[in-house]
Scaffold this motif. Structure first.
Motif, PDB file in Angstrom:
ATOM      1  N   ASN A  54       0.878  -1.003   0.105  1.00 23.41           N
ATOM      2  CA  ASN A  54       0.056   0.049  -0.086  1.00 23.41           C
ATOM      3  C   ASN A  54       0.915   1.059   0.005  1.00 23.41           C
ATOM      4  OD1 ASN A  54      -2.423  -1.251  -0.164  1.00 23.41           O
ATOM      5  ND2 ASN A  54      -2.633  -1.436   2.102  1.00 23.41           N
ATOM      6  N   PHE A  87      -2.209   4.815 -10.903  1.00 25.91           N
ATOM      7  CA  PHE A  87      -2.180   4.157  -9.869  1.00 25.91           C
ATOM      8  C   PHE A  87      -3.275   4.555  -8.687  1.00 25.91           C
ATOM      9  CE2 PHE A  87       2.193   3.233 -11.079  1.00 25.91           C
ATOM     10  CZ  PHE A  87       2.206   1.746 -10.945  1.00 25.91           C
ATOM     11  N   VAL A 106       2.306   1.821  -3.511  1.00 27.96           N
ATOM     12  CA  VAL A 106       1.247   2.349  -4.451  1.00 27.96           C
ATOM     13  C   VAL A 106       0.962   3.694  -4.079  1.00 27.96           C
ATOM     14  CG1 VAL A 106      -1.175   2.296  -5.222  1.00 27.96           C
ATOM     15  CG2 VAL A 106       0.328   0.067  -4.866  1.00 27.96           C
ATOM     16  N   TRP A 126      -6.123   2.481  -8.457  1.00 30.29           N
ATOM     17  CA  TRP A 126      -5.626   1.238  -7.592  1.00 30.29           C
ATOM     18  C   TRP A 126      -6.474   1.234  -6.320  1.00 30.29           C
ATOM     19  CZ3 TRP A 126      -0.949  -2.037  -8.197  1.00 30.29           C
ATOM     20  CH2 TRP A 126      -0.525  -2.375  -9.720  1.00 30.29           C
TER      21      TRP A 126
END
Ligand SMILES: Nc1ncnc2c1ncn2[C@@H]1O[C@H](COP(=O)(O)OP(=O)(O)OP(=O)(O)O)[C@@H](O)[C@H]1O
Ligand SMILES: [Mg+2]
Lengths: 351, 313
Positions: free
Chosen positions: B149, B165, B152, B168
């Motif tokens: 996490n 991204f 990202v 996501w």
């Protein structure tokens, strides 16, 4: 079908050199037998031809194709192993068909070839059995059949008969000879057994410590061995060797002088005479005399173990012993062409 | 005949002992499964001692089959856990055994390390896995998800790529103590512990494989897969059967792992259900026990058939 050429082939496992540079030309259709003492590199050389061992240096060609980097299966060779190495979980049929299935051969073609090979080898009745349910001789024939169906250019045999009993060995030897006459394919055959070598071979390769000692037809090796090693190795029982003392114009081994003119000047020589070439004679004519020590009766012939006055043991071959008793002194002669001279230090044959 | 009498007499005590060892618990279980027998009952104190006068017939069985809510779930779970472990250990065991069967430097040490999980106690194994690896916060599981996490989130800062991204989602760590997932946790830890057993058995068997057969196959043009399929796998049939059988017997009675992962929440097998009942209702526990015996026998017959077949050829 193809011949086989080996050029300066060498093999080393790490530091240990096993094959020291072999040059060999095998003609198409020849039956060539590798013989030599245990550990001399016969199997290694055969496995190099098969592609199961990498060649450290040198070239191996089958036909006119160098096969050093060709996969074993694509070399056009088929091998029969000493332990048969049949696939235990497959039927005899599947064992023979396996290579063809891998090569994606059409089904009916596979079937035709397997049945034909089975017919030649007389194993048609066992096709649905697994190898476990076969006798040693039958397994051997399946192993040969597995090689035949691939229709290779060269057959490789590594001591194929050494796991069979004496009677079966003789019979299978004959079958292999017949097979060769029929297929006329090049065969390379490794054995310990010099009867196999003499009877099967078109040509024999005598190996020692990774080197070829002599390469030639069986009778050539028997009659004109290149050196003492070959002379001793070929022929059963082995050739007798005697230390000879030099005399004016010839040599003597305790009896009459053998007059001979050698092409080279040497200091010390060994004289070799095969047991079957020793003929009994009178004391005056004898080249060699010895006291009878042990007698081996072999049915059709007799092997007499004798000792010379100098303590040199030797063997003579008789048809029958007659009324000779242990402890008697016997006298022998041999024709000139059957007396061989070897350099004592190098072992090379002198003429 | 006389020749056999003495050996039989000498064997008799051991056989008798074994028979009693088996028969007494079995017949007691059978007996309890047909009567009402509970450990605490204020309403019916007479049920707290086992006696024929509390005969219930097939009542306990009926209760377990149709009224107890967890029985079918436990049967299904037992079968699911055992088959999953069997499949995973055999597949992993084969792969690892084939890998370490080649020669490479440090092979001896690698082999010892591979075997070592087998020597960890089951309960310790379960505690280590559920806390250090599978825990959604402190375990490897939590840390890995947190790291991912974070990565990202970092990538979102970039211009252009960041837009991609930001689509996501944030990943949630899986909790292995939850209803749906605790069985997976048990499967994982037991697989980790028992794969070495499979590796050990397969490795010894691989060592005895005939190398000349392989060479013959190479000459016949068989590639690695074909060699594995036609030679190695048939050669391993017997050891695979043995690994399956021994593990099935062991894993049908898994208990410690289930207790430690979730105390049976969402993940019961038959032994665990028996334990649940046995806190009070011995009658129902015994009836479940009889069902467990039946299930074990079905599995055993199935496996013995298979092993028998692989021993035949
Ligand atoms: N993998 C290996 N690593 C090291 N040395 C090896 C290896 N394989 C064979 N050798 C050596 O190579 C030599 C030749 O072996 P090879 O098997 O070819 O002998 P051989 O002539 O077939 O003997 P035999 O008649 O006993 O079968 C031997 O000295 C053996 O010790
Ligand atoms: Mg050999």
């Amino acid at each position: 079908m193809a011949g086989l050429t080996i050029r300066d082939a060498r093999k080393a496992y790490g530091e240990t050199q096993v094959i020291h540079g072999i040059d060999l030309d095998i003609a198409d259709g020849d039956f060539v037998v590798f013989v030599g003492p245990s550990g001399c590199g016969k199997s290694t050389l055969l496995r190099m031809i098969a592609g199961l061992e990498e060649v450290t240096s040198g070239d191996i060609s089958i036909g006119d194709r160098v096969v050093n980097d060709v996969a074993p299966a694509d070399r056009g060779v088929a091998m029969v192993f000493q332990t048969y190495a049949l696939y235990p979980h497959m039927t005899v049929y599947k064992n023979m068909a396996f290579g063809l299935i891998q090569a994606k051969t059409p089904k009916d073609e596979i079937d035709r070839r397997v049945r034909e090979a089975a017919k030649i080898l007389d194993i048609e009745n066992y096709l649905e059995r697994t190898p476990r349910a076969l006798s040693g001789g039958q397994r051997q024939r399946v192993a040969i059949g597995r090689a035949i169906v691939r229709e290779p250019d060269v057959f490789l045999f590594d001591e194929p008969l050494s796991n069979l009993d004496a009677a079966l060995r003789g019979q299978t030897r004959l079958e292999i000879a017949r097979l060769h006459q029929r297929l006329k394919t090049t065969i390379v055959y490794v054995t310990h057994d010099q009867v196999e070598a003499m009877t099967l071979a078109d040509k024999i390769v005598v190996l020692r410590d990774g080197l070829i000692e002599q390469y030639g037809a069986p009778m050539e090796l028997y009659e004109n061995p290149a050196n003492k090693f070959v002379a001793e190795f070929i022929g059963s029982p082995s050739m007798n060797f005697f230390e000879a003392s030099q005399e004016k114009g010839g040599f003597s081994i305790g009896g009459k002088k053998v007059s001979v003119k050698l092409s080279q000047e040497v200091n010390a020589i060994d004289i070799g005479i095969r047991p079957e070439h020793l003929k009994q004679t009178t004391k005056q004519k004898a080249v060699l005399s010895g006291t009878l020590d042990v007698v081996e009766q072999l049915g059709d012939h007799v092997l007499a173990h004798l000792v010379t006055g100098q303590g040199n043991e030797f063997i003579a071959k008789f048809e029958t012993l007659g009324d000779i008793k242990l402890g008697d002194t016997l006298h022998f002669d041999a024709t000139k062409e059957n007396i061989h001279f070897f350099d004592k230090t190098s072992g090379a044959r002198l003429v | 005949m006389a020749k056999r009498t003495l050996p039989r007499l000498l064997q008799a005590p051991a056989v008798l002992l074994l028979l009693l060892w088996m028969l007494i618990p079995l017949s007691m279980t059978l007996y309890f499964s047909f009567i009402r027998y509970v450990l605490n009952s204020l309403r019916k104190p007479e049920w707290t001692t086992p006696s024929l006068s509390n005969w219930r017939g097939l009542g306990n069985y009926e209760y377990v089959l149709f009224n107890a809510k967890d029985f079918w779930f436990a049967v299904q779970n037992s079968v699911f856990i055992v088959t999953s472990i069997l499949l995973l250990t055999v597949a992993l065991g084969l792969a690892i055994a084939l890998l370490v069967n080649r020669s490479f430097p440090g092979r001896g040490i690698v082999r010892v390390l591979i075997i070592s999980p087998f020597f960890v106690m089951p309960a310790v194994n379960a505690v280590l896995w559920i806390n250090m690896i599978l825990d959604p916060v402190l375990g490897l599981n939590g840390l890995a998800v947190e790291g991912l996490n974070g990565l990202v989130a970092g990538l979102r800062e970039f211009p252009l790529l960041g837009g991609f991204f930001s689509l996501w989602p944030e990943i949630e760590p899986i909790s292995f103590r939850a209803t749906q997932t605790s069985a997976y946790a048990v499967i994982m830890m037991v697989t980790w512990q028992w794969t070495p057993f499979a590796v050990l058995i397969f490795m010894t068997s691989l060592q005895s494989e005939d190398q000349q057969q392989k060479e013959a196959a190479i000459l016949d043009g068989a590639n690695a897969w074909s060699q594995f399929r036609n030679l190695t796998l048939p050669h391993l049939a017997r050891p695979i059967a043995i690994v399956l059988m021994i593990q099935a017997i062991f894993h049908l009675s898994l208990y410690a792992e289930i207790e430690i992962v979730s105390r049976g929440n969402g993940n019961k097998n038959l032994p665990y259900l028996i334990g649940d009942f046995a806190t009070n209702n011995i009658g129902a526990a015994s009836a479940t026990g009889i069902f467990a015996v039946i299930l074990a026998n079905i599995v055993a017959i199935f496996l013995i058939r298979m092993v028998g077949k692989s021993l035949m050829d």
